[in-house]
Design a protein around this motif. Structure first.
Motif, mmCIF file in Angstrom:
data_model
loop_
_atom_site.group_PDB
_atom_site.id
_atom_site.type_symbol
_atom_site.label_atom_id
_atom_site.label_comp_id
_atom_site.label_asym_id
_atom_site.label_seq_id
_atom_site.Cartn_x
_atom_site.Cartn_y
_atom_site.Cartn_z
ATOM 1 N N ARG A 32 -3.371 -5.432 -14.003
ATOM 2 C CA ARG A 32 -4.573 -5.993 -13.391
ATOM 3 C C ARG A 32 -5.498 -6.448 -14.519
ATOM 4 O O ARG A 32 -5.745 -5.688 -15.460
ATOM 5 C CB ARG A 32 -5.275 -4.950 -12.523
ATOM 6 N N PRO A 33 -6.030 -7.655 -14.474
ATOM 7 C CA PRO A 33 -6.868 -8.166 -15.574
ATOM 8 C C PRO A 33 -8.308 -7.678 -15.484
ATOM 9 O O PRO A 33 -9.238 -8.427 -15.208
ATOM 10 C CB PRO A 33 -6.780 -9.688 -15.387
ATOM 11 N N THR A 34 -8.488 -6.388 -15.759
ATOM 12 C CA THR A 34 -9.828 -5.803 -15.703
ATOM 13 C C THR A 34 -10.550 -5.866 -17.046
ATOM 14 O O THR A 34 -11.722 -5.511 -17.133
ATOM 15 C CB THR A 34 -9.748 -4.332 -15.249
ATOM 16 N N GLY A 35 -9.859 -6.288 -18.074
ATOM 17 C CA GLY A 35 -10.448 -6.385 -19.409
ATOM 18 C C GLY A 35 -9.361 -6.769 -20.393
ATOM 19 O O GLY A 35 -8.220 -7.054 -20.004
ATOM 20 N N GLN A 36 -9.689 -6.781 -21.663
ATOM 21 C CA GLN A 36 -8.703 -7.147 -22.672
ATOM 22 C C GLN A 36 -7.620 -6.067 -22.787
ATOM 23 O O GLN A 36 -7.892 -4.874 -22.671
ATOM 24 C CB GLN A 36 -9.380 -7.355 -24.024
ATOM 25 N N SER A 216 -10.146 3.331 -21.795
ATOM 26 C CA SER A 216 -10.896 2.545 -20.828
ATOM 27 C C SER A 216 -11.914 1.678 -21.554
ATOM 28 O O SER A 216 -12.611 2.154 -22.468
ATOM 29 C CB SER A 216 -11.625 3.463 -19.833
ATOM 30 N N LYS A 217 -11.985 0.419 -21.128
ATOM 31 C CA LYS A 217 -12.977 -0.494 -21.697
ATOM 32 C C LYS A 217 -14.386 0.060 -21.500
ATOM 33 O O LYS A 217 -15.249 -0.058 -22.380
ATOM 34 C CB LYS A 217 -12.838 -1.859 -21.035
ATOM 35 N N SER A 218 -14.619 0.700 -20.357
ATOM 36 C CA SER A 218 -15.954 1.209 -20.055
ATOM 37 C C SER A 218 -16.355 2.356 -20.974
ATOM 38 O O SER A 218 -17.538 2.596 -21.195
ATOM 39 C CB SER A 218 -16.038 1.669 -18.587
ATOM 40 N N GLY A 220 -15.435 2.430 -24.180
ATOM 41 C CA GLY A 220 -15.509 1.922 -25.538
ATOM 42 C C GLY A 220 -14.587 2.654 -26.493
ATOM 43 O O GLY A 220 -14.886 2.768 -27.694
ATOM 44 N N ASN A 221 -13.465 3.157 -25.972
ATOM 45 C CA ASN A 221 -12.571 3.969 -26.805
ATOM 46 C C ASN A 221 -11.205 3.313 -27.012
ATOM 47 O O ASN A 221 -10.230 3.989 -27.318
ATOM 48 C CB ASN A 221 -12.393 5.356 -26.187
ATOM 49 N N THR A 222 -11.148 1.985 -26.850
ATOM 50 C CA THR A 222 -9.885 1.282 -26.986
ATOM 51 C C THR A 222 -9.846 0.441 -28.263
ATOM 52 O O THR A 222 -10.886 0.060 -28.806
ATOM 53 C CB THR A 222 -9.641 0.340 -25.796
ATOM 54 N N ILE A 223 -8.635 0.155 -28.699
ATOM 55 C CA ILE A 223 -8.402 -0.831 -29.756
ATOM 56 C C ILE A 223 -7.686 -1.992 -29.087
ATOM 57 O O ILE A 223 -6.520 -1.871 -28.704
ATOM 58 C CB ILE A 223 -7.540 -0.247 -30.885
ATOM 59 N N THR A 224 -8.371 -3.095 -28.887
ATOM 60 C CA THR A 224 -7.764 -4.215 -28.185
ATOM 61 C C THR A 224 -6.856 -4.997 -29.118
ATOM 62 O O THR A 224 -7.034 -5.008 -30.346
ATOM 63 C CB THR A 224 -8.820 -5.157 -27.584
ATOM 64 N N LEU A 225 -5.889 -5.672 -28.527
ATOM 65 C CA LEU A 225 -4.957 -6.459 -29.324
ATOM 66 C C LEU A 225 -5.636 -7.661 -29.955
ATOM 67 O O LEU A 225 -5.168 -8.182 -30.978
ATOM 68 C CB LEU A 225 -3.783 -6.918 -28.447
ATOM 69 N N ALA A 226 -6.755 -8.095 -29.367
ATOM 70 C CA ALA A 226 -7.467 -9.267 -29.880
ATOM 71 C C ALA A 226 -8.400 -8.943 -31.039
ATOM 72 O O ALA A 226 -8.918 -9.849 -31.688
ATOM 73 C CB ALA A 226 -8.262 -9.923 -28.745
#
Length: 344
Positions: A32-36, A216-218, A220-226
């Protein structure tokens, strides 16, 4: 023996069958495209899709944009999130010439299957689904009809292409069971049309976020691929740890430290305990530096490929993927209507 244990015991034979005859299988998978998309998506599912694609398994990747509106206020970011996901897929190695990348909302024939499928489940069965319960709790809102019927939408996603293999983690097994139930009930009522898909349990455990909580993006504990390497380093430097200098792996008592060890582990191929022993009494600063290097090294080639892509590449992949998915969905819908006696 519980159902998960029994299913796990079947995995070696299933993987052997896939390896010996990949053309027997058609996979439906997606997000589901809820964020990066982030590191958890990559190590948990995307790498496996690339491996299966490269092994010769027919692979369809759905970006389930309609399913986002069940409970989340992300309407303004749909296009950005969808295109970002496609670029991540392409950079990771999903080849639109061999795999089909498409969006839920672009395939009306798929969504038409939802109506007959909905007639095959009870309200009580929908209420029992653990993902529905979890999403309801997370949203903090009244249960809307789309959220309640979310598992039926997933069944339509899988069965529109007659997918017979679904890579999932343990938490998503109930969705595969709903899909199998719907396929079986439809076939019993109208005649044999749909396969009962098998679950392919992914081997990578769920990666926690940098603070030890669910990624979770909310939070702020992720490392996004971008992210670039500097942004990655900055995010890891801000990760919470504790005051104890000696690094040990203890997810219950030291969630922040252990999350960094888990992150370094999946990126380096070493065990969390081995990394903890290496860092030893050098403290959290040394651990963060090691984790940063491991992540940036692991994602370096992917990020280089992603930087060379543009929005037009995502648009082209989606255009061809949506066309291919609509063709498949149209054929399946026609067959479904014929079985139900609804061709006029």
């Amino acid at each position: 023996m519980d159902s998960f244990s029994a299913l796990s015991e079947r995995m070696p034979a299933l993987r052997s069958s896939i390896s010996s005859d990949p053309s027997r299988y058609r996979i439906l998978t997606g997000e589901r495209p809820t964020g990066q998309l982030h590191l958890g998506h990559y190590v948990g599912t995307i790498r496996e899709r690339v491996r299966l694609q490269d092994a010769g398994v027919e692979t369809l990747v759905i970006i389930a944009d309609y399913q986002v509106i069940t409970d989340r206020d992300t309407a303004g970011a749909f296009r950005e999130n969808v295109y970002s996901a496609v670029l991540d897929y392409l950079a990771a190695g999903i080849d639109p010439g061999r795999s089909t990348i498409f969006t839920h909302s672009a395939i009306p024939e798929l969504n038409q299957l939802f109506l007959p499928f909905l007639s095959l489940v009870t309200e009580a069965e929908l209420h029992r689904n653990p993902t529905v319960k979890a999403e309801l709790l997370a949203s903090g809102r009244a249960l809307n009809g789309l959220l309640l019927t979310y598992p039926v939408h997933q069944a339509a996603d899988i069965l529109f292409c007659k997918g017979n293999l679904v890579p999932v983690g343990k938490d998503n097994l109930p969705h595969v069971e709903v899909t199998r139930t719907i396929a079986r009930r439809f076939n019993e009522k109208y005649g044999e049309v749909f396969p009962e898909p098998e679950a392919l349990i992914t081997e990578t455990p769920e990666l926690p976020g940098l603070d030890g909580r669910t990624m979770s993006k909310s939070y702020g504990n992720t490392i996004t691929l971008a992210m670039n390497e500097d942004e990655t380093a900055q995010r890891i430097r801000k990760a919470p740890t504790d005051s104890e200098r000696t690094i040990t792996y203890d997810p219950d008592s030291r969630p922040g430290v252990s999350a960094l060890l888990d992150t370094a582990s999946v990126c380096s191929g070493r065990t969390p305990q081995d990394i903890a022993d290496e860092v030893g009494s050098q403290g959290s600063g040394a651990l963060k530096a090691l984790t940063t290097e491991a992540v940036n090294e692991h994602l370096r080639e992917l990020r280089q490929r992603r930087a060379a892509l543009v929005a037009a590449d995502a648009a082209e992949a989606l255009c061809s993927g949506n066309d291919a998915a609509r063709q498949i969905a149209g054929e399946t819908l026609e067959e479904t209507r014929a079985a139900m006696g609804m061709l006029y």
